[in-house]
Design a protein around this motif. Structure first.
Motif, PDB file in Angstrom:
ATOM      1  N   THR A  38       1.550  -8.544  -8.784  1.00 24.96           N
ATOM      2  CA  THR A  38       1.709  -8.582  -7.332  1.00 24.96           C
ATOM      3  C   THR A  38       1.404  -7.198  -6.768  1.00 24.96           C
ATOM      4  OG1 THR A  38       4.018  -7.860  -7.032  1.00 24.96           O
ATOM      5  CG2 THR A  38       3.663 -10.129  -7.776  1.00 24.96           C
ATOM      6  N   ASN A  39       1.377  -7.096  -5.459  1.00 27.31           N
ATOM      7  CA  ASN A  39       1.137  -5.799  -4.822  1.00 27.31           C
ATOM      8  C   ASN A  39       2.305  -4.844  -5.007  1.00 27.31           C
ATOM      9  OD1 ASN A  39      -1.417  -6.554  -3.833  1.00 27.31           O
ATOM     10  ND2 ASN A  39      -0.496  -7.530  -2.045  1.00 27.31           N
ATOM     11  N   LEU A  40       3.413  -5.366  -5.506  1.00 20.84           N
ATOM     12  CA  LEU A  40       4.609  -4.551  -5.728  1.00 20.84           C
ATOM     13  C   LEU A  40       4.937  -4.420  -7.210  1.00 20.84           C
ATOM     14  CD1 LEU A  40       6.801  -6.041  -2.848  1.00 20.84           C
ATOM     15  CD2 LEU A  40       5.378  -3.981  -2.793  1.00 20.84           C
ATOM     16  N   GLU A 140      -6.728  -4.233   0.518  1.00 22.16           N
ATOM     17  CA  GLU A 140      -7.784  -3.234   0.338  1.00 22.16           C
ATOM     18  C   GLU A 140      -7.399  -2.200  -0.716  1.00 22.16           C
ATOM     19  OE1 GLU A 140      -8.188  -1.897   4.337  1.00 22.16           O
ATOM     20  OE2 GLU A 140      -9.849  -3.267   4.753  1.00 22.16           O
ATOM     21  N   GLU A 141      -6.133  -2.221  -1.127  1.00 22.23           N
ATOM     22  CA  GLU A 141      -5.676  -1.287  -2.156  1.00 22.23           C
ATOM     23  C   GLU A 141      -6.079  -1.748  -3.556  1.00 22.23           C
ATOM     24  OE1 GLU A 141      -4.276   1.587  -1.269  1.00 22.23           O
ATOM     25  OE2 GLU A 141      -4.569   0.895   0.801  1.00 22.23           O
ATOM     26  N   HIS A 142      -6.571  -2.973  -3.671  1.00 27.56           N
ATOM     27  CA  HIS A 142      -6.999  -3.477  -4.979  1.00 27.56           C
ATOM     28  C   HIS A 142      -8.130  -2.613  -5.517  1.00 27.56           C
ATOM     29  CE1 HIS A 142      -8.707  -6.179  -8.015  1.00 27.56           C
ATOM     30  NE2 HIS A 142      -7.558  -6.839  -7.997  1.00 27.56           N
ATOM     31  N   ALA A 143      -8.094  -2.351  -6.800  1.00 28.97           N
ATOM     32  CA  ALA A 143      -9.060  -1.429  -7.408  1.00 28.97           C
ATOM     33  C   ALA A 143     -10.500  -1.851  -7.183  1.00 28.97           C
ATOM     34  CB  ALA A 143      -8.777  -1.311  -8.906  1.00 28.97           C
ATOM     35  N   ASP A 144     -10.754  -3.152  -7.118  1.00 32.15           N
ATOM     36  CA  ASP A 144     -12.127  -3.646  -6.985  1.00 32.15           C
ATOM     37  C   ASP A 144     -12.420  -4.217  -5.602  1.00 32.15           C
ATOM     38  OD1 ASP A 144     -12.872  -3.000  -9.655  1.00 32.15           O
ATOM     39  OD2 ASP A 144     -11.748  -4.747 -10.344  1.00 32.15           O
ATOM     40  N   GLY A 145     -11.545  -3.966  -4.644  1.00 31.57           N
ATOM     41  CA  GLY A 145     -11.827  -4.365  -3.272  1.00 31.57           C
ATOM     42  C   GLY A 145     -11.176  -5.664  -2.839  1.00 31.57           C
ATOM     43  N   TRP A 146     -11.407  -5.997  -1.581  1.00 31.26           N
ATOM     44  CA  TRP A 146     -10.762  -7.128  -0.925  1.00 31.26           C
ATOM     45  C   TRP A 146     -11.105  -8.461  -1.586  1.00 31.26           C
ATOM     46  CZ3 TRP A 146      -7.271  -7.332   3.079  1.00 31.26           C
ATOM     47  CH2 TRP A 146      -7.079  -8.560   3.706  1.00 31.26           C
ATOM     48  N   ILE A 147     -12.380  -8.692  -1.874  1.00 24.09           N
ATOM     49  CA  ILE A 147     -12.791  -9.967  -2.438  1.00 24.09           C
ATOM     50  C   ILE A 147     -12.163 -10.164  -3.814  1.00 24.09           C
ATOM     51  CG2 ILE A 147     -14.730 -11.432  -3.086  1.00 24.09           C
ATOM     52  CD1 ILE A 147     -14.472 -10.779  -0.061  1.00 24.09           C
ATOM     53  N   ALA A 148     -12.140  -9.113  -4.611  1.00 26.11           N
ATOM     54  CA  ALA A 148     -11.504  -9.203  -5.928  1.00 26.11           C
ATOM     55  C   ALA A 148     -10.021  -9.508  -5.793  1.00 26.11           C
ATOM     56  CB  ALA A 148     -11.712  -7.900  -6.705  1.00 26.11           C
ATOM     57  N   SER A 149      -9.394  -8.961  -4.765  1.00 23.75           N
ATOM     58  CA  SER A 149      -7.967  -9.237  -4.558  1.00 23.75           C
ATOM     59  C   SER A 149      -7.748 -10.692  -4.163  1.00 23.75           C
ATOM     60  CB  SER A 149      -7.371  -8.298  -3.510  1.00 23.75           C
ATOM     61  OG  SER A 149      -7.762  -8.641  -2.188  1.00 23.75           O
ATOM     62  N   LEU A 150      -8.694 -11.276  -3.421  1.00 19.91           N
ATOM     63  CA  LEU A 150      -8.593 -12.691  -3.083  1.00 19.91           C
ATOM     64  C   LEU A 150      -8.708 -13.552  -4.344  1.00 19.91           C
ATOM     65  CD1 LEU A 150     -10.783 -12.998   0.153  1.00 19.91           C
ATOM     66  CD2 LEU A 150      -8.302 -13.291  -0.021  1.00 19.91           C
ATOM     67  N   GLU A 151      -9.582 -13.151  -5.238  1.00 19.33           N
ATOM     68  CA  GLU A 151      -9.743 -13.900  -6.477  1.00 19.33           C
ATOM     69  C   GLU A 151      -8.495 -13.782  -7.342  1.00 19.33           C
ATOM     70  OE1 GLU A 151     -13.369 -12.483  -8.180  1.00 19.33           O
ATOM     71  OE2 GLU A 151     -14.623 -13.497  -6.679  1.00 19.33           O
ATOM     72  N   ALA A 152      -7.897 -12.595  -7.379  1.00 22.47           N
ATOM     73  CA  ALA A 152      -6.664 -12.408  -8.147  1.00 22.47           C
ATOM     74  C   ALA A 152      -5.535 -13.243  -7.549  1.00 22.47           C
ATOM     75  CB  ALA A 152      -6.285 -10.927  -8.173  1.00 22.47           C
ATOM     76  N   GLN A 153      -5.465 -13.282  -6.221  1.00 27.91           N
ATOM     77  CA  GLN A 153      -4.462 -14.095  -5.547  1.00 27.91           C
ATOM     78  C   GLN A 153      -4.628 -15.573  -5.902  1.00 27.91           C
ATOM     79  OE1 GLN A 153      -5.194 -15.527  -1.488  1.00 27.91           O
ATOM     80  NE2 GLN A 153      -3.482 -14.226  -0.847  1.00 27.91           N
ATOM     81  N   THR A 154      -5.877 -16.040  -5.855  1.00 27.19           N
ATOM     82  CA  THR A 154      -6.168 -17.433  -6.160  1.00 27.19           C
ATOM     83  C   THR A 154      -5.774 -17.769  -7.593  1.00 27.19           C
ATOM     84  OG1 THR A 154      -8.006 -17.403  -4.576  1.00 27.19           O
ATOM     85  CG2 THR A 154      -7.982 -19.179  -6.199  1.00 27.19           C
ATOM     86  N   SER A 155      -6.098 -16.897  -8.527  1.00 25.47           N
ATOM     87  CA  SER A 155      -5.737 -17.117  -9.931  1.00 25.47           C
ATOM     88  C   SER A 155      -4.223 -17.180 -10.107  1.00 25.47           C
ATOM     89  CB  SER A 155      -6.319 -16.004 -10.806  1.00 25.47           C
ATOM     90  OG  SER A 155      -7.731 -16.062 -10.822  1.00 25.47           O
TER      91      SER A 155
END
Length: 314
Positions: A38-40, A140-155
């Motif tokens: 998670t982000n935390l 936007e703090e995700h190491a690989d950017g916003w789109i990668a964070s969306l994919e991580a969220q989805t997973s």
């Protein structure tokens, strides 16, 4: 009433509503859990929670597409289109907005899991006082950017709801659309704008995520812009930069301002922009009205599809 007092009242209300069930919960065997990022930090989350409150707008469409009907949501922040069933379901508690969250209504819904974060990130402590809360919002703090964070969220949601196949389909559609948009993007310049209250301004803070990795270049790269359209950028400055393209976020449409002038009309009616390349060549892309409210994986998939089509037709 302060947030702290409202949260305390919400916790008390939840205790009354659950009654003796709360006293016997400790005697029941613990269910299976999954550890997610998670982000935390890492968090252990119970699999297949039965009563889910979804507050994070970037997760709304994914939760819906995984067949989950929430027990609580900020209905005022959710568009009608695509969420008709949620808006007409009396069993879904309306928890207000991030500006005025209704913690009492949220507690009364008795969620097993709260999907928080993003607009509700400042309320994390209050939410934790009601039920286990995770912040897996796009970031936007995700190491690989916003789109990668969306994919991580989805997973992560796919793991929690044991909907891995649905998660893979959502990610695959996003990747395909992004690849097509990247391939079609011209080696050109673009103005990333936001129209709010009839004013045109720098929208790079929200729209900039769309062109990450593309060959098209923001003419105001490095200027962060402002989500609410008050960075001070003038139409004359935009005209002087004279970009070939414009990608516009219509914030008024996104917030449901029924009497607002459409973004395209605002831009085409601005005299200072009349001779810019993006106006004279008709290279103005206005994002879908719901983009501002959602900003999730499906929103970006549709946006990349929109960009790919517009670039290919130019």
């Amino acid at each position: 009433m302060s947030r702290a007092l409202r949260a305390a009242a919400a916790v008390a209300a939840l205790a009354l509503l659950t009654g003796c069930a709360a006293s016997t919960a400790a005697d029941e065997p613990a269910g299976e859990t999954v550890t997610i990022a998670t982000n935390l930090g890492p968090a252990d989350v119970a699999l297949l929670p039965e009563r889910v409150a979804v507050l994070d707008s970037t997760a709304m469409e994914t939760v819906r597409d995984m067949g989950i009907t929430p027990v609580a949501a900020p209905l005022a922040l959710i568009p009608e289109r695509g969420f008709e069933a949620w808006h007409t379901d009396a069993a879904i508690a309306d928890v207000g907005t991030h500006r005025e969250p209704d913690f009492e209504a949220l507690a009364a819904a008795e969620p097993d899991l709260i999907i928080g974060g993003y607009r509700f990130s400042d309320a994390q402590d209050e939410l934790e006082g009601i039920a286990p809360t995770i912040d897996i919002a796009a970031s936007e703090e995700h190491a690989d950017g916003w789109i990668a964070s969306l994919e991580a969220q989805t997973s992560a949601l796919g793991q929690i709801f044991q909907a891995e196949d649905e998660a893979e389909d959502i990610i695959a559609a996003l990747e395909q659309a992004r690849g097509e948009a990247n391939a079609a993007a011209p080696e050109s310049t673009v103005f990333l704008g936001v129209v709010s209250g009839g004013q045109i301004d720098n929208g790079a803070q929200r729209v900039g995520r769309i062109i990450e990795g593309m060959s098209i270049t923001d003419v105001f790269a490095g200027d962060e812009g402002d989500v609410h359209g008050d960075s001070g950028l003038s139409a004359e400055t935009i005209a002087q930069a004279n970009p070939e393209w414009a990608i516009i976020l219509d914030r008024d449409a996104g917030t449901g301002e029924t009497d607002a002038q459409p973004a395209l009309a605002v831009i085409e009616g601005n005299e200072a922009l009349a001779n810019t390349a993006f106006v004279t060549e008709g290279r103005i892309i206005v994002l879908e009205a719901d983009f501002y409210r959602l900003e999730g994986a499906q929103s970006y998939t549709r946006t990349f599809q929109q960009l790919a089509e517009a670039f290919a037709q130019s």
